[in-house]
Design an enzyme around this catalytic site. Structure first.
Site, PDB file in Angstrom:
ATOM      1  N   SER A 126      34.044 -26.376 -69.497  1.00  0.00           N
ATOM      2  CA  SER A 126      33.738 -26.408 -70.922  1.00  0.00           C
ATOM      3  C   SER A 126      34.562 -27.490 -71.607  1.00  0.00           C
ATOM      4  CB  SER A 126      34.112 -25.044 -71.507  1.00  0.00           C
ATOM      5  OG  SER A 126      34.187 -25.109 -72.911  1.00  0.00           O
ATOM      6  N   TYR A 150      40.378 -17.687 -72.680  1.00  0.00           N
ATOM      7  CA  TYR A 150      39.103 -18.114 -72.087  1.00  0.00           C
ATOM      8  C   TYR A 150      39.209 -19.561 -71.600  1.00  0.00           C
ATOM      9  CZ  TYR A 150      34.492 -20.217 -71.890  1.00  0.00           C
ATOM     10  OH  TYR A 150      33.394 -20.951 -71.484  1.00  0.00           O
ATOM     11  N   LYS A 154      39.156 -21.593 -67.664  1.00  0.00           N
ATOM     12  CA  LYS A 154      38.382 -22.772 -67.245  1.00  0.00           C
ATOM     13  C   LYS A 154      39.325 -23.831 -66.670  1.00  0.00           C
ATOM     14  CE  LYS A 154      34.336 -21.281 -68.229  1.00  0.00           C
ATOM     15  NZ  LYS A 154      33.489 -20.850 -67.122  1.00  0.00           N
TER      16      LYS A 154
HETATM   17  P1  NAD Z   1      26.059 -15.667 -70.068  1.00  0.00           P
HETATM   18  O1  NAD Z   1      26.983 -14.571 -70.438  1.00  0.00           O
HETATM   19  O2  NAD Z   1      24.698 -15.677 -70.655  1.00  0.00           O
HETATM   20  O3  NAD Z   1      25.900 -15.753 -68.477  1.00  0.00           O
HETATM   21  C1  NAD Z   1      26.936 -15.385 -67.604  1.00  0.00           C
HETATM   22  C2  NAD Z   1      26.365 -14.416 -66.591  1.00  0.00           C
HETATM   23  O4  NAD Z   1      27.410 -14.042 -65.676  1.00  0.00           O
HETATM   24  C3  NAD Z   1      25.850 -13.113 -67.230  1.00  0.00           C
HETATM   25  O5  NAD Z   1      24.518 -12.884 -66.797  1.00  0.00           O
HETATM   26  C4  NAD Z   1      26.811 -12.040 -66.727  1.00  0.00           C
HETATM   27  O6  NAD Z   1      26.151 -10.805 -66.523  1.00  0.00           O
HETATM   28  C5  NAD Z   1      27.307 -12.648 -65.424  1.00  0.00           C
HETATM   29  N1  NAD Z   1      28.640 -12.196 -64.991  1.00  0.00           N
HETATM   30  C6  NAD Z   1      29.777 -12.107 -65.728  1.00  0.00           C
HETATM   31  N2  NAD Z   1      30.792 -11.660 -64.963  1.00  0.00           N
HETATM   32  C7  NAD Z   1      30.282 -11.438 -63.718  1.00  0.00           C
HETATM   33  C8  NAD Z   1      30.817 -10.968 -62.499  1.00  0.00           C
HETATM   34  N3  NAD Z   1      32.092 -10.585 -62.392  1.00  0.00           N
HETATM   35  N4  NAD Z   1      30.014 -10.872 -61.415  1.00  0.00           N
HETATM   36  C9  NAD Z   1      28.697 -11.226 -61.489  1.00  0.00           C
HETATM   37  N5  NAD Z   1      28.138 -11.688 -62.634  1.00  0.00           N
HETATM   38  C10 NAD Z   1      28.912 -11.789 -63.734  1.00  0.00           C
HETATM   39  O7  NAD Z   1      26.805 -17.049 -70.393  1.00  0.00           O
HETATM   40  P2  NAD Z   1      26.262 -18.546 -70.433  1.00  0.00           P
HETATM   41  O8  NAD Z   1      26.274 -19.007 -71.839  1.00  0.00           O
HETATM   42  O9  NAD Z   1      25.038 -18.666 -69.630  1.00  0.00           O
HETATM   43  O10 NAD Z   1      27.474 -19.291 -69.703  1.00  0.00           O
HETATM   44  C11 NAD Z   1      27.452 -19.566 -68.325  1.00  0.00           C
HETATM   45  C12 NAD Z   1      28.753 -20.251 -67.939  1.00  0.00           C
HETATM   46  O11 NAD Z   1      28.913 -21.440 -68.713  1.00  0.00           O
HETATM   47  C13 NAD Z   1      29.998 -19.403 -68.193  1.00  0.00           C
HETATM   48  O12 NAD Z   1      30.910 -19.620 -67.137  1.00  0.00           O
HETATM   49  C14 NAD Z   1      30.538 -19.963 -69.478  1.00  0.00           C
HETATM   50  O13 NAD Z   1      31.919 -19.772 -69.596  1.00  0.00           O
HETATM   51  C15 NAD Z   1      30.186 -21.438 -69.349  1.00  0.00           C
HETATM   52  N6  NAD Z   1      30.079 -22.125 -70.641  1.00  0.00           N
HETATM   53  C16 NAD Z   1      29.255 -21.632 -71.607  1.00  0.00           C
HETATM   54  C17 NAD Z   1      29.190 -22.267 -72.849  1.00  0.00           C
HETATM   55  C18 NAD Z   1      28.309 -21.723 -73.950  1.00  0.00           C
HETATM   56  O14 NAD Z   1      28.524 -22.081 -75.110  1.00  0.00           O
HETATM   57  N7  NAD Z   1      27.314 -20.895 -73.654  1.00  0.00           N
HETATM   58  C19 NAD Z   1      29.962 -23.418 -73.087  1.00  0.00           C
HETATM   59  C20 NAD Z   1      30.771 -23.907 -72.077  1.00  0.00           C
HETATM   60  C21 NAD Z   1      30.825 -23.251 -70.848  1.00  0.00           C
HETATM   61  N1  UFG Z   2      30.604 -21.769 -87.327  1.00  0.00           N
HETATM   62  C1  UFG Z   2      30.433 -21.316 -88.615  1.00  0.00           C
HETATM   63  N2  UFG Z   2      29.979 -20.041 -88.810  1.00  0.00           N
HETATM   64  C2  UFG Z   2      29.683 -19.202 -87.772  1.00  0.00           C
HETATM   65  C3  UFG Z   2      29.865 -19.683 -86.447  1.00  0.00           C
HETATM   66  C4  UFG Z   2      30.334 -20.958 -86.250  1.00  0.00           C
HETATM   67  O1  UFG Z   2      30.678 -22.037 -89.569  1.00  0.00           O
HETATM   68  O2  UFG Z   2      29.288 -18.047 -88.015  1.00  0.00           O
HETATM   69  C5  UFG Z   2      31.056 -23.156 -87.090  1.00  0.00           C
HETATM   70  C6  UFG Z   2      32.384 -23.269 -86.378  1.00  0.00           C
HETATM   71  O3  UFG Z   2      33.460 -23.228 -87.278  1.00  0.00           O
HETATM   72  C7  UFG Z   2      32.238 -24.619 -85.662  1.00  0.00           C
HETATM   73  C8  UFG Z   2      30.735 -24.713 -85.363  1.00  0.00           C
HETATM   74  O4  UFG Z   2      30.117 -23.781 -86.249  1.00  0.00           O
HETATM   75  O5  UFG Z   2      32.555 -25.666 -86.549  1.00  0.00           O
HETATM   76  C9  UFG Z   2      30.399 -24.310 -83.927  1.00  0.00           C
HETATM   77  O6  UFG Z   2      30.963 -23.039 -83.620  1.00  0.00           O
HETATM   78  P1  UFG Z   2      30.562 -22.222 -82.302  1.00  0.00           P
HETATM   79  O7  UFG Z   2      31.320 -20.938 -82.342  1.00  0.00           O
HETATM   80  O8  UFG Z   2      29.088 -22.157 -82.161  1.00  0.00           O
HETATM   81  O9  UFG Z   2      31.069 -23.177 -81.133  1.00  0.00           O
HETATM   82  P2  UFG Z   2      32.547 -23.700 -80.802  1.00  0.00           P
HETATM   83  O10 UFG Z   2      32.443 -25.194 -80.772  1.00  0.00           O
HETATM   84  O11 UFG Z   2      33.552 -23.103 -81.658  1.00  0.00           O
HETATM   85  O12 UFG Z   2      32.759 -23.089 -79.348  1.00  0.00           O
HETATM   86  C10 UFG Z   2      31.866 -23.420 -78.282  1.00  0.00           C
HETATM   87  C11 UFG Z   2      31.800 -22.249 -77.284  1.00  0.00           C
HETATM   88  C12 UFG Z   2      33.143 -22.054 -76.606  1.00  0.00           C
HETATM   89  C13 UFG Z   2      33.625 -23.333 -76.033  1.00  0.00           C
HETATM   90  C14 UFG Z   2      33.639 -24.425 -77.077  1.00  0.00           C
HETATM   91  C15 UFG Z   2      34.010 -25.767 -76.511  1.00  0.00           C
HETATM   92  O13 UFG Z   2      31.466 -21.052 -77.949  1.00  0.00           O
HETATM   93  O14 UFG Z   2      32.969 -21.137 -75.551  1.00  0.00           O
HETATM   94  O15 UFG Z   2      32.320 -24.560 -77.643  1.00  0.00           O
HETATM   95  O16 UFG Z   2      33.134 -26.090 -75.510  1.00  0.00           O
HETATM   96  F1  UFG Z   2      34.878 -23.158 -75.566  1.00  0.00           F
END
Ligand code: NAD
Ligand code: UFG
Length: 339
Positions: A126, A150, A154
């Site tokens: 991330s 979190y 990573k």
């Molecule tokens: P998500 O929660 O939709 O998907 C994660 C999946 O992993 C879920 O289906 C959950 O049931 C499964 N899971 C969790 N723990 C588990 C375990 N111990 N064993 C088996 N399955 C398990 O999340 P996502 O948004 O699809 O994110 C996927 C990956 O990308 C994550 O590692 C997350 O940290 C990373 N990531 C997500 C974002 C974002 O904004 N969505 C940003 C950066 C990185």
């Molecule tokens: N924001 C609002 N109101 C809300 C939610 C978000 O104003 O209700 C704003 C935040 O302050 C930020 C922007 O919208 O400026 C984006 O916020 P998000 O929570 O959607 O995303 P972040 O960039 O804070 O975080 C995301 C993922 C994290 C990851 C990070 C960096 O949620 O898991 O990007 O990759 F770590």
């Protein structure tokens, strides 16, 4: 012969979109997910889109024996590792749970891979590993730091994988640092299903648009940005999914470990995203400016040149399409993905 890819977390948001792209590109897919944050109904949705029902194991990656069985029963060529917990705020409250799942679970997976001689891995990292960057756009060689447990899970995974790659030259590992994934598959069948009150901007806006929430709280309008609100690099989840296929090809071509940003390179402010969503949905999005959210940074967007150079990948969808696709999924599935 087609290659078989193990997708951990494959019924989740990014995982399900990646499974669709993998199947459509001719890969065999084996999903491992404990369904903590997703539903089994996603499998049928993937089948409706692709015509193929992926092989599925309801296994927790903390369950070493369960993982063993998956590796014994399948000839795996590579692993894409999505499984993990992802809520920043929650990780501050229950850090041990986050370390247990995201670190101990991942260690189980890496040990099982090594034991079964499965050496190709794509890891979901991330942009959070850049902490509060000194400047934007963010390049892969910027210093790494984190501000919450979190993010630390990573960063530690990245370090563990670096040590692993250095210890065993068979490994070929790609760390993908995602910026802000949004949007959904154009079918409207799969997308992001937030648990409870959404933390992230897009699912929150979508719930305001559909009438589930009264207004959007905009966290601060006194940042040094275009309109004072936070700026992020929003990327369509289908573009992101396609980046994983390119990363698999990259892992085929070389050994060792490398980190690559997946973003668009463009930043949009909270108010710009709100306006784009209002246009896409035809709904007014009520909002109030409130205090800054602790831990937030002003601006975060990617330098995408390395992804172009080493993966031959770049994002294609614009913010309008991202909002239209998010809206389609939200309006077709107001109660999430169920059977
Ligand atoms: P998500 O929660 O939709 O998907 C994660 C999946 O992993 C879920 O289906 C959950 O049931 C499964 N899971 C969790 N723990 C588990 C375990 N111990 N064993 C088996 N399955 C398990 O999340 P996502 O948004 O699809 O994110 C996927 C990956 O990308 C994550 O590692 C997350 O940290 C990373 N990531 C997500 C974002 C974002 O904004 N969505 C940003 C950066 C990185
Ligand atoms: N924001 C609002 N109101 C809300 C939610 C978000 O104003 O209700 C704003 C935040 O302050 C930020 C922007 O919208 O400026 C984006 O916020 P998000 O929570 O959607 O995303 P972040 O960039 O804070 O975080 C995301 C993922 C994290 C990851 C990070 C960096 O949620 O898991 O990007 O990759 F770590």
């Amino acid at each position: 012969m087609s290659k078989t890819i193990l997708v951990t977390g494959g019924t989740g948001y990014i995982g399900s979109h990646t499974c669709v792209e993998l199947i459509q590109a001719g890969y065999e897919v084996v999903i491992v997910d404990n369904l903590y944050n997703s539903s089994k109904a996603v499998l049928k949705r993937i089948e409706t889109i692709t015509g193929v029902l992926p092989k599925f194991y309801q296994v927790d990656i903390l369950d070493r024996e369960g993982l063993e069985k998956v590796f014994e029963e399948n000839h795996l060529d590579a692993v894409i590792h999505f499984a993990g917990y992802k809520a920043v705020g929650e990780s501050v409250k229950i850090p041990l749970t986050y370390y247990q799942n995201n670190i101990a679970g991942s260690l189980n997976l890496y040990e099982t891979m090594k034991k079964h001689h499965v050496y190709h891995l794509v890891f979901s990292s991330s942009a959070t590993v850049y902490g509060d960057p000194a400047s934007v756009p963010i390049r892969e060689n910027f210093p790494l730091s984190t501000t919450n447990p979190y993010g630390t899970t990573k960063l530690y995974n990245e370090q563990i994988l670096k040590d692993l790659a250095h210890s065993d030259e068979n490994f070929s590992i790609v760390l993908l640092r995602y910026f802000n994934p949004i949007g959904a598959h154009k079918s409207g069948l799969i997308g992001e299903v937030p648990n409870g009150i959404p933390n992230n901007l897009l699912p929150y806006i979508a719930q305001v648009a559909i009438g589930k929430r009264e207004y959007l709280s905009v966290f601060g309008n006194d940042y040094d940005t275009v309109d004072g609100t936070g700026v992020r690099d929003y990327i369509h989840v289908v573009d992101l999914a396609k980046g994983h296929l390119k990363a698999l090809e990259y892992a085929d071509k070389r050994k060792g470990i490398d980190a690559v940003n997946l973003g668009t390179g463009h930043g949009y402010s909270v108010l710009q995203v709100k306006d784009a969503f209002a246009k896409a949905s035809g709904k007014e999005i009520a909002y109030k400016i409130v205090e800054r959210r602790p831990g937030d940074i002003a601006e975060c967007y990617a330098d995408t040149s390395k992804a172009k150079e080493v993966l031959g990948w770049q994002a294609e969808y614009d913010i309008e399409t991202m909002c239209q696709d998010s809206w389609r999924f939200q309006s077709q599935n107001p109660d999430g993905i169920n059977d």
